[in-house]
Motif scaffolding. Structure first.
Motif, PDB file in Angstrom:
ATOM      1  N   TRP A  11      -8.554  -5.651 -11.598  1.00 13.60           N
ATOM      2  CA  TRP A  11      -8.939  -5.600 -10.123  1.00 13.60           C
ATOM      3  C   TRP A  11      -7.722  -5.772  -9.038  1.00 13.60           C
ATOM      4  CZ3 TRP A  11     -13.365  -6.323  -7.746  1.00 13.60           C
ATOM      5  CH2 TRP A  11     -13.538  -7.056  -6.543  1.00 13.60           C
ATOM      6  N   SER A  12      -6.596  -5.921  -9.596  1.00 15.55           N
ATOM      7  CA  SER A  12      -5.496  -5.870  -8.746  1.00 15.55           C
ATOM      8  C   SER A  12      -4.900  -4.385  -8.651  1.00 15.55           C
ATOM      9  CB  SER A  12      -4.116  -6.751  -9.218  1.00 15.55           C
ATOM     10  OG  SER A  12      -3.490  -6.076 -10.550  1.00 15.55           O
ATOM     11  N   GLN A  13      -5.344  -3.430  -9.486  1.00 14.51           N
ATOM     12  CA  GLN A  13      -4.987  -2.330  -9.675  1.00 14.51           C
ATOM     13  C   GLN A  13      -6.079  -1.414  -9.025  1.00 14.51           C
ATOM     14  OE1 GLN A  13      -2.182  -1.105 -10.973  1.00 14.51           O
ATOM     15  NE2 GLN A  13      -1.740  -3.414 -11.098  1.00 14.51           N
ATOM     16  N   ALA A  14      -7.179  -1.901  -8.603  1.00 14.70           N
ATOM     17  CA  ALA A  14      -8.324  -1.144  -8.017  1.00 14.70           C
ATOM     18  C   ALA A  14      -8.109  -1.050  -6.582  1.00 14.70           C
ATOM     19  CB  ALA A  14      -9.435  -1.808  -8.357  1.00 14.70           C
ATOM     20  N   ASP A  15      -8.666   0.078  -5.655  1.00 14.42           N
ATOM     21  CA  ASP A  15      -8.596   0.257  -4.358  1.00 14.42           C
ATOM     22  C   ASP A  15      -9.620  -0.239  -3.800  1.00 14.42           C
ATOM     23  OD1 ASP A  15     -10.793   1.925  -4.682  1.00 14.42           O
ATOM     24  OD2 ASP A  15      -9.573   3.822  -4.803  1.00 14.42           O
ATOM     25  N   GLU A  16      -9.932  -0.529  -2.554  1.00 11.36           N
ATOM     26  CA  GLU A  16     -10.940  -1.186  -2.024  1.00 11.36           C
ATOM     27  C   GLU A  16     -12.484  -0.681  -2.121  1.00 11.36           C
ATOM     28  OE1 GLU A  16     -10.384  -4.315  -0.674  1.00 11.36           O
ATOM     29  OE2 GLU A  16      -8.313  -3.953  -1.361  1.00 11.36           O
TER      30      GLU A  16
ATOM     31  N   ASN B 160       3.775  14.722   9.433  1.00 13.73           N
ATOM     32  CA  ASN B 160       2.717  14.047   9.622  1.00 13.73           C
ATOM     33  C   ASN B 160       2.817  12.619   9.251  1.00 13.73           C
ATOM     34  OD1 ASN B 160       0.949  15.962  10.979  1.00 13.73           O
ATOM     35  ND2 ASN B 160       0.881  17.072   8.738  1.00 13.73           N
ATOM     36  N   PRO B 161       3.398  11.394   9.647  1.00 13.86           N
ATOM     37  CA  PRO B 161       3.541  10.433   8.802  1.00 13.86           C
ATOM     38  C   PRO B 161       2.171   9.694   8.872  1.00 13.86           C
ATOM     39  CG  PRO B 161       4.479  10.421  11.034  1.00 13.86           C
ATOM     40  CD  PRO B 161       4.162  11.458  10.812  1.00 13.86           C
ATOM     41  N   VAL B 162       1.846   8.999   7.797  1.00 10.87           N
ATOM     42  CA  VAL B 162       0.545   8.423   7.533  1.00 10.87           C
ATOM     43  C   VAL B 162       0.777   7.164   6.763  1.00 10.87           C
ATOM     44  CG1 VAL B 162      -1.840   8.779   6.668  1.00 10.87           C
ATOM     45  CG2 VAL B 162      -0.831  10.653   7.589  1.00 10.87           C
ATOM     46  N   TYR B 163       0.182   6.036   7.401  1.00  8.02           N
ATOM     47  CA  TYR B 163      -0.054   4.921   6.701  1.00  8.02           C
ATOM     48  C   TYR B 163      -1.375   4.430   6.031  1.00  8.02           C
ATOM     49  CZ  TYR B 163       0.527  -0.278   5.798  1.00  8.02           C
ATOM     50  OH  TYR B 163       0.515  -1.401   5.134  1.00  8.02           O
ATOM     51  N   ILE B 164      -1.475   4.160   5.056  1.00  8.79           N
ATOM     52  CA  ILE B 164      -2.764   3.846   4.342  1.00  8.79           C
ATOM     53  C   ILE B 164      -2.819   2.450   4.081  1.00  8.79           C
ATOM     54  CG2 ILE B 164      -4.411   4.359   2.549  1.00  8.79           C
ATOM     55  CD1 ILE B 164      -2.723   7.071   2.198  1.00  8.79           C
ATOM     56  N   PRO B 165      -3.444   1.738   5.016  1.00  2.00           N
ATOM     57  CA  PRO B 165      -3.742   0.359   4.914  1.00  2.00           C
ATOM     58  C   PRO B 165      -4.750  -0.077   3.932  1.00  2.00           C
ATOM     59  CG  PRO B 165      -4.478   0.616   6.801  1.00  2.00           C
ATOM     60  CD  PRO B 165      -4.008   2.152   6.339  1.00  2.00           C
ATOM     61  N   THR B 166      -4.407  -1.221   3.225  1.00  2.00           N
ATOM     62  CA  THR B 166      -5.593  -1.673   2.501  1.00  2.00           C
ATOM     63  C   THR B 166      -5.619  -3.250   3.008  1.00  2.00           C
ATOM     64  OG1 THR B 166      -3.970  -2.871   1.027  1.00  2.00           O
ATOM     65  CG2 THR B 166      -4.891  -0.507   0.385  1.00  2.00           C
ATOM     66  N   ALA B 167      -6.795  -4.017   2.468  1.00  2.00           N
ATOM     67  CA  ALA B 167      -7.053  -5.033   3.080  1.00  2.00           C
ATOM     68  C   ALA B 167      -5.951  -6.200   2.756  1.00  2.00           C
ATOM     69  CB  ALA B 167      -8.403  -5.514   2.420  1.00  2.00           C
ATOM     70  N   ASN B 168      -5.507  -6.342   1.601  1.00  2.00           N
ATOM     71  CA  ASN B 168      -4.470  -7.279   1.430  1.00  2.00           C
ATOM     72  C   ASN B 168      -3.201  -6.642   0.647  1.00  2.00           C
ATOM     73  OD1 ASN B 168      -5.835  -6.812  -0.855  1.00  2.00           O
ATOM     74  ND2 ASN B 168      -6.421  -9.174  -1.067  1.00  2.00           N
ATOM     75  N   VAL B 169      -2.173  -7.410   0.417  1.00  2.00           N
ATOM     76  CA  VAL B 169      -1.044  -6.982  -0.580  1.00  2.00           C
ATOM     77  C   VAL B 169      -1.348  -7.017  -1.897  1.00  2.00           C
ATOM     78  CG1 VAL B 169       1.332  -7.516  -0.835  1.00  2.00           C
ATOM     79  CG2 VAL B 169       0.611  -7.590   1.449  1.00  2.00           C
ATOM     80  N   VAL B 170      -1.108  -6.442  -2.899  1.00  2.00           N
ATOM     81  CA  VAL B 170      -1.370  -6.847  -4.231  1.00  2.00           C
ATOM     82  C   VAL B 170      -0.337  -7.506  -4.810  1.00  2.00           C
ATOM     83  CG1 VAL B 170      -1.363  -5.675  -6.399  1.00  2.00           C
ATOM     84  CG2 VAL B 170      -2.467  -4.225  -4.464  1.00  2.00           C
ATOM     85  N   VAL B 171      -0.454  -8.590  -5.355  1.00  2.00           N
ATOM     86  CA  VAL B 171       0.225  -9.448  -6.099  1.00  2.00           C
ATOM     87  C   VAL B 171      -0.121  -9.697  -7.394  1.00  2.00           C
ATOM     88  CG1 VAL B 171       1.183 -11.656  -6.344  1.00  2.00           C
ATOM     89  CG2 VAL B 171       0.562 -10.996  -3.833  1.00  2.00           C
TER      90      VAL B 171
ATOM     91  N   SER C 278       0.988  -1.050  -0.045  1.00  2.00           N
ATOM     92  CA  SER C 278       0.152  -0.086  -0.122  1.00  2.00           C
ATOM     93  C   SER C 278       0.934   1.287  -0.095  1.00  2.00           C
ATOM     94  CB  SER C 278      -0.867  -0.010   1.215  1.00  2.00           C
ATOM     95  OG  SER C 278      -1.756  -1.037   1.314  1.00  2.00           O
ATOM     96  N   LYS C 279       0.481   2.248  -0.331  1.00  2.00           N
ATOM     97  CA  LYS C 279       0.840   3.678  -0.321  1.00  2.00           C
ATOM     98  C   LYS C 279       1.339   4.190   0.893  1.00  2.00           C
ATOM     99  CE  LYS C 279      -2.574   6.737  -1.298  1.00  2.00           C
ATOM    100  NZ  LYS C 279      -3.222   7.836  -2.435  1.00  2.00           N
ATOM    101  N   ILE C 280       2.404   5.011   1.218  1.00  2.00           N
ATOM    102  CA  ILE C 280       2.881   5.653   2.582  1.00  2.00           C
ATOM    103  C   ILE C 280       3.066   6.863   2.114  1.00  2.00           C
ATOM    104  CG2 ILE C 280       4.527   5.608   4.227  1.00  2.00           C
ATOM    105  CD1 ILE C 280       5.047   2.856   3.942  1.00  2.00           C
ATOM    106  N   THR C 281       2.560   7.827   2.851  1.00  2.00           N
ATOM    107  CA  THR C 281       2.519   9.281   2.790  1.00  2.00           C
ATOM    108  C   THR C 281       3.438   9.521   3.809  1.00  2.00           C
ATOM    109  OG1 THR C 281       0.306   9.569   1.930  1.00  2.00           O
ATOM    110  CG2 THR C 281       1.611  11.330   2.827  1.00  2.00           C
ATOM    111  N   MET C 282       4.526  10.502   3.377  1.00  2.00           N
ATOM    112  CA  MET C 282       5.488  10.925   4.134  1.00  2.00           C
ATOM    113  C   MET C 282       5.634  12.595   3.992  1.00  2.00           C
ATOM    114  SD  MET C 282       8.585   8.289   3.139  1.00  2.00           S
ATOM    115  CE  MET C 282       9.448   8.313   4.493  1.00  2.00           C
ATOM    116  N   THR C 283       5.510  13.349   5.038  1.00  2.00           N
ATOM    117  CA  THR C 283       5.401  14.833   5.029  1.00  2.00           C
ATOM    118  C   THR C 283       6.882  15.294   5.837  1.00  2.00           C
ATOM    119  OG1 THR C 283       2.919  14.794   4.746  1.00  2.00           O
ATOM    120  CG2 THR C 283       4.159  16.924   5.203  1.00  2.00           C
ATOM    121  N   PHE C 284       7.482  16.006   5.215  1.00  2.00           N
ATOM    122  CA  PHE C 284       8.682  16.577   6.099  1.00  2.00           C
ATOM    123  C   PHE C 284       9.117  18.029   5.325  1.00  2.00           C
ATOM    124  CE2 PHE C 284      10.114  14.142   2.274  1.00  2.00           C
ATOM    125  CZ  PHE C 284      11.117  14.884   1.839  1.00  2.00           C
TER     126      PHE C 284
END
Length: 191
Positions: free
Chosen positions: A170-175, A138-149, A89-95
């Protein structure tokens, strides 16, 4: 007289060039990324990335920077000679950047498929400067239901292009998109 004027003009041009190059360097910050970390956006501006790209350097603006990054790697399957593309999933990093700094994204690179799948569930990616670890605003982790394989081994082999395309998208779509799609399919079946 003309020679003196030409020398003065040349001297002024060299001075302007030096000032301009120094000013450019003051504002230029660099972000170095390893090949298994994909920079998706910088301040909401999409970035290009290629799977077999070596580490690269990206110019960063001065001030507050918001990066969206993710782990993405081609890993050899633990059981055979095939490869899997594993994406987190993507991770947002602000600095906040400082003038003339070189920043580095760092993340331990998994060696096996099992380690890669585990790492992709919750990747640990840090940003460093020459002074050490950069403090995130503002570290932010955006989880999804599962890892995209992207090429799961459990898929039955098929020559049907439509089925392959459906699995890919389907593998490219968000939840949210997946849930909406399932709802639409359910409504169509009930009619």
């Amino acid at each position: 007289m003309k020679l003196k004027h030409a020398k003065r003009t040349l001297f002024n041009l060299v001075g302007i060039f030096l000032i301009a190059s120094t000013a450019t360097n003051v504002w230029a910050n660099q972000l170095n990324t390893p090949e298994h970390i994909e920079v998706l956006t910088i301040n909401n501006e999409k970035q290009s990335w290629y799977l077999f790209q070596d580490s690269r350097a990206i110019e960063l603006p001065l001030g507050v920077v918001k990066l969206e990054v993710r782990y993405k790697d081609l890993i050899e399957d633990d059981n055979d000679d095939t490869h899997q593309t594993i994406t987190s999933s993507k991770i947002t990093m602000t600095f906040e950047t400082r003038p003339n700094e070189v920043y580095q994204l760092k993340a331990k690179r998994p060696e096996t498929e099992k380690e890669a799948r585990q790492f992709a569930k919750k990747p640990v990616i840090t940003i460093h400067s020459s002074a050490g670890v950069v403090e995130e605003l503002n570290p932010v982790y955006i989880p999804t239901a599962n890892v995209v394989v992207e090429t799961p081994k459990s898929e039955p082999p098929t020559n049907d292009v439509s089925a392959k395309m459906l699995r890919y998208w389907w593998s490219q779509a968000d939840e949210t998109t997946k849930a909406e799609f399932i709802r639409e399919i359910s409504e169509t079946k009930s009619r």
